[in-house]
Design a protein around this motif. Structure first.
Motif, PDB file in Angstrom:
ATOM      1  N   VAL A 116       0.534  -1.358  -0.324  1.00 35.44           N
ATOM      2  CA  VAL A 116       0.472  -0.070  -0.277  1.00 35.44           C
ATOM      3  C   VAL A 116       0.404   0.909   0.360  1.00 35.44           C
ATOM      4  O   VAL A 116       0.967   2.130  -0.868  1.00 35.44           O
ATOM      5  N   PRO A 168      -6.876  -3.862  11.775  1.00 30.97           N
ATOM      6  CA  PRO A 168      -8.230  -3.361  11.295  1.00 30.97           C
ATOM      7  C   PRO A 168      -8.001  -1.456  10.996  1.00 30.97           C
ATOM      8  O   PRO A 168      -8.579  -1.110  10.184  1.00 30.97           O
ATOM      9  N   ALA A 169      -7.477  -1.098  12.140  1.00 34.15           N
ATOM     10  CA  ALA A 169      -7.587   0.585  11.775  1.00 34.15           C
ATOM     11  C   ALA A 169      -6.695   0.607  10.963  1.00 34.15           C
ATOM     12  O   ALA A 169      -7.061   1.752  10.113  1.00 34.15           O
ATOM     13  N   LEU A 170      -5.674  -0.198  10.933  1.00 35.69           N
ATOM     14  CA  LEU A 170      -4.417   0.443  10.496  1.00 35.69           C
ATOM     15  C   LEU A 170      -4.729   0.440   8.406  1.00 35.69           C
ATOM     16  O   LEU A 170      -4.397   1.185   7.785  1.00 35.69           O
ATOM     17  N   PHE A 171      -4.890  -0.785   8.208  1.00 42.20           N
ATOM     18  CA  PHE A 171      -6.069  -1.262   7.377  1.00 42.20           C
ATOM     19  C   PHE A 171      -6.751  -0.219   6.990  1.00 42.20           C
ATOM     20  O   PHE A 171      -6.287   0.539   5.647  1.00 42.20           O
ATOM     21  N   LEU A 172      -7.726   0.298   7.353  1.00 44.00           N
ATOM     22  CA  LEU A 172      -8.963   1.585   7.322  1.00 44.00           C
ATOM     23  C   LEU A 172      -8.225   3.130   7.281  1.00 44.00           C
ATOM     24  O   LEU A 172      -8.498   3.864   6.322  1.00 44.00           O
ATOM     25  N   ALA A 173      -6.869   2.876   7.641  1.00 41.39           N
ATOM     26  CA  ALA A 173      -6.002   4.707   7.669  1.00 41.39           C
ATOM     27  C   ALA A 173      -5.084   4.080   6.385  1.00 41.39           C
ATOM     28  O   ALA A 173      -5.931   5.196   5.657  1.00 41.39           O
ATOM     29  N   LEU A 174      -5.171   3.278   6.130  1.00 42.18           N
ATOM     30  CA  LEU A 174      -4.021   3.247   4.210  1.00 42.18           C
ATOM     31  C   LEU A 174      -5.708   3.202   3.169  1.00 42.18           C
ATOM     32  O   LEU A 174      -5.457   3.492   1.918  1.00 42.18           O
ATOM     33  N   LEU A 175      -6.482   2.580   3.978  1.00 46.07           N
ATOM     34  CA  LEU A 175      -8.372   2.667   2.555  1.00 46.07           C
ATOM     35  C   LEU A 175      -8.392   3.389   2.334  1.00 46.07           C
ATOM     36  O   LEU A 175      -8.715   4.208   0.795  1.00 46.07           O
ATOM     37  N   VAL A 176      -8.321   4.750   3.099  1.00 41.19           N
ATOM     38  CA  VAL A 176      -9.210   6.057   2.731  1.00 41.19           C
ATOM     39  C   VAL A 176      -8.554   7.125   2.468  1.00 41.19           C
ATOM     40  O   VAL A 176      -9.223   7.031   1.364  1.00 41.19           O
ATOM     41  N   GLN A 178      -6.815   5.895  -0.320  1.00 41.90           N
ATOM     42  CA  GLN A 178      -7.081   5.431  -1.822  1.00 41.90           C
ATOM     43  C   GLN A 178      -8.316   5.149  -2.172  1.00 41.90           C
ATOM     44  O   GLN A 178      -8.473   4.721  -3.395  1.00 41.90           O
ATOM     45  N   ARG A 180     -10.176   7.936  -3.010  1.00 41.84           N
ATOM     46  CA  ARG A 180     -10.202   8.869  -3.869  1.00 41.84           C
ATOM     47  C   ARG A 180      -9.964   8.798  -5.387  1.00 41.84           C
ATOM     48  O   ARG A 180      -9.337   7.944  -5.642  1.00 41.84           O
ATOM     49  N   PRO A 198     -12.969   3.377  -6.880  1.00 44.21           N
ATOM     50  CA  PRO A 198     -12.417   2.693  -5.414  1.00 44.21           C
ATOM     51  C   PRO A 198     -13.217   2.369  -4.348  1.00 44.21           C
ATOM     52  O   PRO A 198     -14.095   1.197  -3.808  1.00 44.21           O
ATOM     53  N   ALA A 202     -14.135  -1.192  -2.424  1.00 45.65           N
ATOM     54  CA  ALA A 202     -14.311  -1.421  -1.464  1.00 45.65           C
ATOM     55  C   ALA A 202     -15.591  -2.118  -0.422  1.00 45.65           C
ATOM     56  O   ALA A 202     -15.468  -2.532  -0.520  1.00 45.65           O
TER      57      ALA A 202
ATOM     58  N   LEU B  41      -7.806  -0.863  -9.101  1.00 47.38           N
ATOM     59  CA  LEU B  41      -9.169  -1.648  -7.842  1.00 47.38           C
ATOM     60  C   LEU B  41      -9.084  -2.091  -6.445  1.00 47.38           C
ATOM     61  O   LEU B  41      -9.541  -2.250  -5.678  1.00 47.38           O
ATOM     62  N   PRO B  44      -7.946  -0.871  -2.873  1.00 41.38           N
ATOM     63  CA  PRO B  44      -9.251  -1.322  -1.970  1.00 41.38           C
ATOM     64  C   PRO B  44     -10.176  -2.447  -1.806  1.00 41.38           C
ATOM     65  O   PRO B  44     -10.639  -2.075  -0.847  1.00 41.38           O
ATOM     66  N   ALA B  45     -10.271  -2.767  -2.806  1.00 41.76           N
ATOM     67  CA  ALA B  45     -11.383  -4.255  -2.451  1.00 41.76           C
ATOM     68  C   ALA B  45     -10.472  -5.390  -1.501  1.00 41.76           C
ATOM     69  O   ALA B  45     -11.166  -5.783  -0.601  1.00 41.76           O
ATOM     70  N   LEU B  47      -7.727  -4.062   0.778  1.00 46.53           N
ATOM     71  CA  LEU B  47      -8.059  -3.738   1.963  1.00 46.53           C
ATOM     72  C   LEU B  47      -9.477  -3.475   2.688  1.00 46.53           C
ATOM     73  O   LEU B  47      -9.767  -3.417   4.154  1.00 46.53           O
ATOM     74  N   ALA B  48      -9.954  -3.123   2.219  1.00 46.99           N
ATOM     75  CA  ALA B  48     -11.673  -3.352   2.955  1.00 46.99           C
ATOM     76  C   ALA B  48     -12.153  -4.319   3.004  1.00 46.99           C
ATOM     77  O   ALA B  48     -12.971  -4.495   4.127  1.00 46.99           O
ATOM     78  N   VAL B  51     -10.600  -5.169   6.785  1.00 47.81           N
ATOM     79  CA  VAL B  51     -10.607  -4.030   7.016  1.00 47.81           C
ATOM     80  C   VAL B  51     -12.486  -5.227   8.270  1.00 47.81           C
ATOM     81  O   VAL B  51     -12.192  -4.667   9.326  1.00 47.81           O
ATOM     82  N   ALA B  74     -11.432   5.045  15.380  1.00 45.78           N
ATOM     83  CA  ALA B  74      -9.561   4.975  14.601  1.00 45.78           C
ATOM     84  C   ALA B  74     -10.583   5.869  13.405  1.00 45.78           C
ATOM     85  O   ALA B  74     -10.057   6.270  13.213  1.00 45.78           O
ATOM     86  N   ILE B  78      -9.408   9.190  11.963  1.00 43.75           N
ATOM     87  CA  ILE B  78      -9.206   9.321  10.265  1.00 43.75           C
ATOM     88  C   ILE B  78      -9.533  10.084   9.863  1.00 43.75           C
ATOM     89  O   ILE B  78      -9.249  11.306   9.011  1.00 43.75           O
ATOM     90  N   VAL B  88      -3.780   3.934  15.521  1.00 44.32           N
ATOM     91  CA  VAL B  88      -3.483   2.752  15.649  1.00 44.32           C
ATOM     92  C   VAL B  88      -3.398   2.536  17.366  1.00 44.32           C
ATOM     93  O   VAL B  88      -4.396   1.606  17.479  1.00 44.32           O
TER      94      VAL B  88
END
Lengths: 237, 103
Positions: A116, A168-176, A178, A180, A198, A202, B41, B44-45, B47-48, B51, B74, B78, B88
């Protein structure tokens, strides 16, 4: 060789990975503690962190062994959890320079977080950032595991500290970031949806993963969720 | 050889094979144009999915526990552009607090 892979270099990758390396170190500590408690001894968990280098898969293998499962079951669940690295490897492949050994090294250092961080958007990846971030994560994971097997008695049960929610919090921070996109709407099978591709990918990915969790072995839902990216398939023009 | 070492060796070899198939076979060659939108894509797929699984899955069961509160907190952090490390820490602290109250 694909033409360009971004301006960022090794140093930018090393800086960007620091917060994640801290979290991975903590996760490594808890892996070391749990693996030792699962009867894996002190050396094998560290060797596994050096070679397999994939958090969730290593946890899964340890928990299968602890539950008295067979070696084949433990190894298979680890490999299935890592099946997502097949498509992930394909995405970074076009951007890797150098010979087979260099590409093997980059492949080994490709984990969720380094992948990521190294993303440059619109399907491009930066190999220098991938290398730096992957090395930082690798070192943090190995040192964390070592600390866990050595000082497990002092640390106690890491889930008390809420570390399992850190990921999951880390992955959410990385996802947001992406989510856009320049495109404001998505066309899927002739339908026009008023959200960027995207975000649709998601939502679809999360839905697939949750829907399959009760029925499929661990790891399979995550790989299946990857199929959500097919909404970006372009027709021949 | 003990079961533990078989697990270490087999999962190590299997994982590297998965990771390296793309880079070794396709390395340095651009993917066909029509797949460019697809690989963009995948992030995003996946990572979601990570999560969602990390928040709600306990083995093969879906559960609501302290992690939901931690990941929810979290998400708020964000939204207010908190640095990743703080995000985190907030998630872990809220989850641990929820667990302490739940006994």
């Amino acid at each position: 060789m694909a033409e360009t892979s971004g301006d960022r270099g090794f140093r930018e990758g090393a800086v960007a990975v620091v917060p994640m390396a801290v979290a991975v170190f903590g996760f490594g500590l808890s892996y070391g503690v749990l693996a030792r408690a699962a009867g894996m001894g002190g050396v094998a968990p560290v060797v596994m962190s050096v070679t397999t280098f994939a958090g969730s898969a290593q946890f899964a293998a340890a928990s299968v062994l602890q539950a008295g499962g067979a070696a084949a079951t433990a190894a298979l669940s680890a490999i299935m959890l890592n099946a997502r690295y097949l498509p992930i490897g394909v995405t970074v492949a076009p951007w890797l320079e150098g010979g087979v050994w260099s590409r093997l090294l980059h492949a080994h250092l490709t984990v969720d977080e380094s992948w990521v961080i190294a993303a440059e958007g619109t399907g491009r990846w930066n190999p220098r950032v991938l290398l730096a971030a992957g090395m930082g994560l690798w070192i943090a994971w190995i040192l964390g595991t070592l600390g866990g097997v050595l000082f497990g008695n002092v640390i106690g049960d890491p889930t008390r500290l809420g570390l399992d929610a850190a990921f999951p919090a880390l992955f959410l921070a990385l996802l947001v970031p992406q989510l856009r996109s320049r495109e404001r709407a998505t066309e899927v099978a002739g339908l026009r949806i008023g959200a960027p591709p995207p975000a649709i990918a998601a939502l679809l990915g999360a839905a697939i993963a949750l829907a399959l969790t009760p029925f499929a072995p661990a790891g399979v839902p995550i790989v299946a969720a990857g199929a959500a990216c097919l909404i970006g398939l372009r027709g021949r023009r | 050889m003990s079961a533990v070492w078989i697990v270490v060796i087999v999962s190590g070899v299997g994982t590297l094979a998965l990771k390296a198939t793309g880079p070794v076979l396709l390395g340095g060659k651009p993917l066909p144009d029509r797949f460019a939108g697809v690989v963009g894509l995948l992030g995003p797929a996946l990572l979601a999915a990570l999560v969602a699984i990390g928040t709600f899955a306990d083995g093969q069961r879906l559960v609501l526990d302290g992690r939901v509160l931690g990941v929810g907190a979290a998400a708020v952090a964000i939204r207010f552009r908190a640095p990743v490390l703080l995000v985190v820490i907030i998630a872990a602290a809220v989850t641990a607090t929820a667990r302490a109250f739940a006994g």
